[in-house]
Write a protein that holds these residues in place. Structure first.
Motif: not given
Length: 133
Positions: A2, A6, A121, A125
């Protein structure tokens, strides 16, 4: 992997460098707005805060309606590159204790990155932890 791009919020609200200090003051009168990003044709010029207005306009005795933001904007404390690795960017935000940071690409403002958004985020992940029960 990432990238900052993003997770950033694209197209942040800005004021033009030719806008007046009065316009910045009006934006900053909203309690949710802590800083105004100033751009000149898309290029990040600097940041205006309430402190900036007090120091550079009020204390200097300048007229708010006649003072252009490009003349008083302060350089941002820190910026991130849109293509930077997201985990590395998060570590930098943590180390510098910054919550929101402008994101640039070739000097042009392309977004804002929030530490709390990045934290969520990165947590998404992560693979779930399995219980050995």
């Amino acid at each position: 992997m990432s990238r900052v791009r993003d997770a950033m919020v694209p197209d942040p609200i800005t004021l033009d460098a030719a806008a007046s200090a009065q316009e910045a003051g009006e934006r900053l009168s909203d309690p949710g707005v802590r800083a105004v990003l100033v751009c000149d044709e898309g290029t990040l010029v600097g940041v205006i805060t309430r402190k900036t207005l007090v120091r550079k306009v009020v204390a200097a005795g300048l007229p708010p309606s006649g003072t252009q933001l490009g003349d008083i904007a302060e350089p941002p404390i820190f910026t991130l590159d849109a293509e930077q690795d997201l985990e590395h960017a998060f570590r930098e935000l943590e180390e510098r204790d910054l919550e929101r940071v402008p994101v640039t690409a070739s000097g042009r403002l392309v977004g804002i990155l929030s530490r709390s958004v990045v934290q969520r985020r990165l947590a998404e992940d992560e693979p779930p932890v399995e219980d050995d029960a």
